[in-house]
Structures are given as structure tokens and as C-alpha cells.
Design an enzyme around this catalytic site. Structure first.
Site, PDB file in Angstrom:
ATOM      1  N   ASP A 256       0.861  -1.170   0.000  1.00 31.63           N
ATOM      2  CA  ASP A 256       0.000   0.000   0.000  1.00 31.63           C
ATOM      3  C   ASP A 256       0.909   1.235   0.000  1.00 31.63           C
ATOM      4  O   ASP A 256       2.119   1.153   0.145  1.00 31.63           O
ATOM      5  CB  ASP A 256      -0.981  -0.018   1.182  1.00 31.63           C
ATOM      6  CG  ASP A 256      -2.224   0.817   0.886  1.00 31.63           C
ATOM      7  OD1 ASP A 256      -2.133   1.722   0.016  1.00 31.63           O
ATOM      8  OD2 ASP A 256      -3.277   0.590   1.503  1.00 31.63           O
TER       9      ASP A 256
HETATM   10  C1  NOJ Z   1      -4.077   3.963  -0.119  1.00 30.82           C
HETATM   11  C2  NOJ Z   1      -5.237   3.015  -0.025  1.00 30.82           C
HETATM   12  O1  NOJ Z   1      -5.190   2.306   1.210  1.00 30.82           O
HETATM   13  C3  NOJ Z   1      -5.282   2.003  -1.161  1.00 30.82           C
HETATM   14  O2  NOJ Z   1      -6.493   1.305  -1.078  1.00 30.82           O
HETATM   15  C4  NOJ Z   1      -5.105   2.674  -2.483  1.00 30.82           C
HETATM   16  O3  NOJ Z   1      -5.147   1.708  -3.507  1.00 30.82           O
HETATM   17  C5  NOJ Z   1      -3.788   3.422  -2.493  1.00 30.82           C
HETATM   18  N1  NOJ Z   1      -3.814   4.432  -1.463  1.00 30.82           N
HETATM   19  C6  NOJ Z   1      -3.457   4.052  -3.849  1.00 30.82           C
HETATM   20  O4  NOJ Z   1      -4.253   5.147  -4.108  1.00 30.82           O
END
Ligand code: NOJ
Length: 718
Positions: A256
């Protein structure tokens, strides 16, 4: 490949150029690559970019990679396409209320067609975290509280995104996320630590992932949270042991956003370099946004702290996925401005948006058959912050939504009313703030009307990432508005806009009719009008339990029995309950009314015996005893009466949606085998234990009376 080129294939960045005017969806973190982007691409120092869209721009970037980089490895473009792209479908939680995985497959397909036309190859979706604490803002993105339903929707969404063949220009690589346990955040607070038993992890949080991988998903995202003390970004037993060695997952694991660097904050890595080492060794192939793999992997390998073989294996996985996507055969797949034009905002997507929005609506209560409404000869007051609102239709995680032609609630209602002037619209208050004079104006409108529609709920920034709430009440200003309106004495229908289950109180809870409309997307107003005026009989069911009080969270139907359950409401003392609140839902999981009524016959369980390797059929006669055709969602639940560990009071094991004409009957049948009765015992063996099981065929998780059948076999059998 040089080590630097290898690290490049394991590093992804948010597109610095194509952010546009979108609302910020991630913290401003990571390297500033705006000026150096072209150079970075030429040097092969990235796998690709995410959250930048546009076919022509993507094509230009791809050309740099193909024509000007040494290895000519095509770029991969990712994006958070959760519930539609430009055309917006209901939030995933809302769409799950359809209890129709086939519908979710179709909306995912439509989203894939539109997103791929706009230059995307990879979606960071579906989000399949189980959400059992409604304070957690990200409940909105998932499929609710139940692992069975969650698994059906996870698989369906993967199939929809990935299409027939991953190499097709309109296929998106799916990325079920967040692996794993993220929804179990303590207190429902986003990013918080997670503590859970191995049994709960394997029975509740992992099954949707297994279903998604079985459906062919070839990527996943490791979660932010720590699980029982081990941050998921460094969780080798799960990321490598379970995922790769046991489940034979052959796809890619992406971190993430900056989550590898956060290992330092978690306090398990000394510094960024140490964090890089932990993440790659745990099994995280790709670093998102932090730049850590580019910065530290080469030296970690050179000094022998990370084996070259580990890096090579991760790079091989990335290249294999790029190959399966067809990027080596045609690097310009999904980067055609003509297709972009053709496949954005298509009439087909638009009509699916209306269909899916209608199917997501849940009718919680309808006293005196107040609904459906007539289209003429009554004056309607539409009161509340979401009546005319056009800013909160898309819901959280819809960064690419293009809502200029979206239909607000007011517009949807006006479109069907014979006399549009019979509708008076008054805001009364903002979602979380008073409007001076608003309350008086709203009360006056209610007095002048025959019927009131109260459009209340959450604004879209009240749910989603980093939008956990300490309570799940309606904002006080809206509650006050509702109390004042109900005092006027006109029939009131509450229309809730929400990204989670809410704890309804007072005038809202006691209103004659309550309709849950989530965030429905582009066709919000039309879909709600379809249901309110009876052009569509509601058929949605709650994928999350509505509690009586915020303080009950986490709250879900499939809890274990305690030694002192409250079975008799008249005997509240020394029982599992709060002082003034029983351990019950206000509206349970699975609940939802239609405009008709259904009678469930007594379930039949054949001989009442399930042989160890056999199957048992459970049958019930369902009759539409109302006056209209309607669609009923029949649910099958079980309960293991005596087991070596405490078992959930009910577990969903089957769903069927049936449309029946008024007066018509049909026999519904479900089949169960031993596999449906298995659980993880104290030693983590996945087993079924012989003995008695209760079974319900019912319209919700708390309705119906059980029948009993026996799983035959020796208790000593494995
Ligand atoms: C953080 C989020 O937790 C995740 O779900 C997302 O795909 C990413 N940011 C990228 O934007």
C-alpha cells in the site's frame, strides 16, 4: 538487467503530471518526480504509474519507455477504480446490498471497459476487507460483514474486472486488497492495529481473498495494519507462506501507499533501508510511492543482505504479469484516444448505473404501506441536505468520476412527477452545520405538504479512507431537523445516504418508512425515484447489521454465543447486553422489504441426516402473499449446536433471489455438504464435527425458526 533496472520494475509512483483537479486521495508523500519523470522512464526506473489517466498522455509516456529506454519494457498504468470510472456505480457496500454477485460482475466489467479506454491496465480493486465495525470508514468500499457474501462478491468483481482474457484491451488486472485483516482495525479506527485469533483470520478475513485468487486475480495489495504485532508489510508467514507456498499464488504483491516506509513508524525497522529489507524478504514485490526499493534494494543485494534470487523472482513475477496483460505484444493496448472517446460515458454503462443503483436500495421499514408513492395529486416536501445536493452522489473512492450529467435526488423526482411543481425542496441544514433560518423554512415546507421525504445521512467525505467516525449517528444538526419535521405530523419517509450502517435514533428511527440509498453514483435520483414511485419494487438486503446504538460496535450477526446470551428480553439481568441496549440489531443483516410479502413454508431437511461424504437438500416453499410481483432474497443459515470451539450463532451458507408474481409459489432448495460445515479447530485443522446442526431458510439473519439435521460420522474422524 542491471540491479537498478530490476529495482525500477519493483517501484511504482503516483502520476505526478496527470493529477488534474481531483480531490487528494493519498498523502502528499514520496519523491518529487515531476521534472525527472521522462528521465526516470528512459532509465527504466519504474514499473509504471498510478492514478494518472488519459489515453493520449499514457501513450506518450509509453512511447518513452518503448523507444527511449534500454530494455524497452512497457509501463503498467494502475488506478483506484473501485465502483466505476467516469460513470459511477453504487459504492461496493451498496451494490453488495443487491445480494446479486452477477450484477457486481457486470458493473466491474463496465468499469473495466471505461477505465481501460482511459489508459488503465490495473485496478486497485476489489476492496474485499470484511467490515464488522461500522466506525471504520472503509466499510463503504467493501462487501460488508459476512465472509460468505464477501467471497461471492470478491470473485464476481475479479471476473468482471479481468474479463475473458487478461490480454484483452478492455481487461483490467484485479488487485483484491488489503491483504489482510485491515478491516479488523481496533475500535474501527483506520490504520489501527489488528488483533485477532488465527481462527477468525482464516474463517472470516481470508476467505474472500481465496475466492478472489481462485477467480484468477493476479495481484494483491499488502495492508497498512499490523496483525497481532506483525505489520502486514513484513508478514512473511502470510505473504509468502500462505499466499505463495500454500495457495500457489503466482501474481504480484504491491505494497500500500508508502507502507514499506511505515515499518519504521511501526517500530519494527530501524530505518528506511531496514524497512526495504523486511518488505522484500516478506514477499512484497512492489514498493508503492515511497521510492524505497529504488533507493535501497541495489545496495542491500550488493552487500548480501537480500539475495539476488529474491529480487529476480519478484522481477520475474512483474514481467510475467506484464506479459499476460499483453503489454509486450502491444505496449499501446488500452492507450487509444479513439476508443477512449467511444467507450467513455456509454449509454450501456449509464443504463447499468441505473439498474445497479435500483438494486442496491434497501427498504428497511414501510409502515402502513406508505410506499410506493403516487405520481400525482399530492404535495411532496423534499427536506434535508441531500435533496438537491449534487456533490455527494458518487461516494468515497471515485476519483475519476465525471458527475456533470449525474442525477440528483431532486432531479430524479421531478422527472417522474406529473406536476413538477408539486415538489418543494428545502435544505434545512448542511450535512454537519446549521443554515440560518433553515429549520423554520423546512418546518414551513413540511406543514404545506401532504408527505415529507427527509434526505439525511453522511456526506461523502464522512466515509472512505481515513474517515473513521467515533460514533455512527446522524450528525446532530440533521437529527434536530428530523425531530422538528416529524413534530409537524405529516407522514415522513427517511431517505438515508450513507457509507456504512448507521445507528438511527429518535424521529429518524421511528419514521414510518426508511430507505437506505448508500451512495448510488451517476443515476442516484432516477434510481431512487424508480423505487419511491413503484416502477421498481425494492429488493436490496443489508450487507451490514444496523445496530441500535453506536456503542454496540463492532456488531455483526455471526457472533459467537456466550455463556449468558439474552434470549428473553423480559429477563435482562446478568446477560450479555448493554445496560439499556440488548445485544440485537435494529435492522439485521439480510433484512430488506419488498412492496409485497412473502410466506416461508417450514423447511424440510429430508431424512434429517447428512452422511459424512453425502449431501443434504433443504427445501422450503416460498409464496408471494402480497398483491404485487416482487423479488425475494432467500437466505440459508446454519449453526453448529455443539462443537469443540464456540461457533457463530448463525452463518450464511446460501442465497437465492426469486421473482414471484402476486399469489405465486415456488419451492426453493439448497444443498449442503460437509464442506459447508467445516471450521478451524483449536489446532487449526479445518474440520467438520459430527453432530446436530440447525438450519434456517429465512429472509434475514434473525428471522425464521430452525430445523435440525445431523452430520453423521465418528467424532474421532479427522
Ligand atoms: C491507499 C489506499 O489504502 C489504497 O487502497 C489505495 O489503492 C492506495 N492508497 C493508492 O491510491
Amino acid at each position: 538487467m542491471t540491479l537498478a533496472e530490476k529495482a525500477g520494475q519493483l517501484s511504482i509512483y503516483s502520476d505526478p503530471m496527470r493529477i488534474g483537479t481531483r480531490r487528494q486521495i493519498n498523502p502528499d508523500a514520496g519523491p518529487k518526480i515531476d521534472n525527472g519523470l521522462a528521465q526516470r522512464i528512459r532509465e527504466g526506473r519504474l514499473i509504471g504509474l498510478f492514478n494518472g489517466v488519459g489515453a493520449a498522455e499514457g501513450r506518450a509516456l509509453q512511447r518513452l519507455a518503448i523507444e527511449e529506454s534500454r530494455l524497452k519494457i512497457p509501463l503498467l498504468f494502475g488506478a483506484d477504480v473501485l465502483h466505476g470510472f467516469a460513470t459511477v456505480f453504487p459504492i461496493p457496500l451498496g451494490e453488495t446490498a443487491s445480494f446479486d454477485p452477477g450484477l457486481a460482475e457486470r458493473t466491474a466489467r463496465a468499469a473495466a471497459i471505461e477505465a481501460s479506454a482511459n489508459g488503465i491496465h490495473w485496478t486497485f480493486a476489489p476492496m474485499i476487507d470484511i467490515g464488522r465495525d461500522q466506525r471504520w470508514g472503509r466499510v463503504a468500499e467493501g462487501a460488508g460483514e459476512d465472509p460468505y457474501l464477501g467471497s461471492l462478491f470478491a470473485a464476481a468483481r475479479v471476473r468482471g474486472f479481468q474479463g475473458q482474457r487478461l490480454s484483452d484491451a478492455d481487461s483490467l488486472l484485479a488487485c483484491p486488497k488489503h491483504f489482510v485483516g485491515y478491516g479488523g482495525a481496533i475500535g474501527g479506527m483506520d490504520y489501527n492495529s489488528v488483533e485477532m485469533s488465527e481462527q477468525t483470520l482464516h474463517e472470516v478475513y481470508l476467505p474472500p481473498f481465496k475466492a478472489a485468487f481462485d477467480a484468477g486475480a493476479l495481484s494483491t495489495m499488502s495492508a497498512f495494519n499490523d496483525l497481532n504485532g506483525v505489520p502486514m508489510m513484513a508478514h512473511r508467514p502470510l505473504l509468502t507462506g500462505l499466499l505463495r507456498e500454500q495457495w500457489k499464488f503466482r501474481g504480484i504483491v504491491v505494497s500500500d501507499y508508502t507502507a514499506d516506509r511505515e515499518l519504521v513508524m511501526h517500530g519494527v525497522a530501524r530505518d528506511d533501508r531496514d524497512a526495504t529489507r523486511l518488505a522484500i524478504l516478506a514477499g512484497v514485490d512492489i514498493s508503492m510511492q515511497s521510492d524505497l526499493y529504488n533507493l535501497h534494494l541495489p545496495s542491500l543485494v550488493e552487500r548480501g543482505e537480500v539475495p539476488m534470487a529474491v529480487v529476480d523472482e519478484a522481477v520475474r513475477r512483474v514481467l510475467r504479469v506484464k506479459k499476460l496483460l499483453g503489454l509486450f505484444d502491444n505496449p499501446y493496448r488500452s492507450l487509444d484516444p479513439v476508443v477512449e472517446q467511444r467507450d467513455t460515458h456509454t449509454p450501456a454503462a449509464r443504463s447499468l448505473a441505473r439498474e445497479s443503483a435500483r438494486a442496491s436500495i434497501v427498504l428497511l421499514k414501510n409502515e402502513g404501506q406508505l410506499l410506493p408513492l403516487r405520481k400525482s395529486s399530492q404535495k411532496i416536501a423534499l427536506i434535508g441536505p441531500f435533496g438537491a445536493d449534487a456533490d455527494n452522489l458518487a461516494g468515497p473512492w471515485s476519483p475519476f468520476s465525471d458527475m456533470k450529467d449525474a442525477v440528483s435526488l431532486e432531479q430524479g423526482l421531478r422527472a417522474v412527477l406529473r406536476d413538477p411543481a408539486s415538489l418543494k425542496v428545502v435544505k434545512g441544514c448542511d450535512p454537519e452545520q446549521i443554515i440560518r433560518g433553515g429549520l423554520d423554512e423546512a418546518v414551513a415546507a413540511a406543514k404545506a405538504a401532504d408527505i415529507v421525504l427527509l434526505a439525511l445521512g453522511e456526506s461523502q467525505d464522512m466515509s472512505g479512507e481515513a474517515a473513521s467516525r467515533a460514533d455512527i449517528l446522524l450528525p446532530a444538526v440533521q437529527q434536530a431537523l428530523a425531530e422538528a419535521i416529524v413534530d409537524v405530523g405529516k407522514p415522513v419517509i427517511v431517505l438515508l445516504r450513507n457509507g456504512r450502517a448507521l445507528a438511527l435514533e429518535g424521529a429518524v428511527r421511528d419514521a414510518s418508512a426508511i430507505v437506505v440509498t448508500w451512495f448510488l453514483g451517476t443515476e442516484t435520483g432516477n434510481a431512487i425515484a424508480d423505487v419511491l414511485f413503484g416502477d421498481h419494487s425494492p429488493s436490496g438486503r443489508l450487507p451490514v447489521s444496523f445496530p441500535q446504538s453506536s456503542g454496540q460496535q463492532p456488531f455483526f450477526y455471526g457472533h459467537r454465543n456466550t455463556g449468558r446470551p439474552q434470549t428473553n428480553p423480559k429477563d435482562p439481568y446478568w446477560k450479555t447486553r448493554y445496560r439499556y441496549v440488548t445485544h440485537e440489531a435494529l435492522f439485521p443483516f439480510g433484512h430488506g422489504l419488498t412492496y409485497s410479502q412473502f410466506r416461508y413454508g417450514e423447511p424440510e431437511v429430508g431424512s434429517g441426516k447428512l452422511a459424512w461424504d453425502g449431501a443434504i437438500t433443504i427445501r422450503t416453499k416460498l409464496t408471494n402473499i402480497g398483491t404485487r410481483e416482487a423479488e425475494e432474497t432467500v437466505q440459508l443459515y446454519i449453526h453448529d449446536r455443539v462443537a469443540s470451539l464456540t461457533r457463530p450463532v448463525r452463518e450464511l451458507k446460501g442465497i437465492q433471489k426469486l421473482k414471484l408474481a402476486a399469489g405465486a409459489s415456488r419451492v426453493v432448495s439448497f444443498k449442503l455438504t460437509r464442506a459447508d460445515l467445516c471450521f478451524y479447530d483449536a489446532a487449526m485443522n479445518f474440520i467438520a464435527e459430527p453432530g446436530e446442526f440447525e438450519v434456517w431458510v429465512a429472509p434475514s439473519a434473525t428471522a425464521g425458526t430452525p430445523k435440525v439435521f445431523v452430520l453423521e460420522g465418528s467424532p474421532l474422524r479427522p
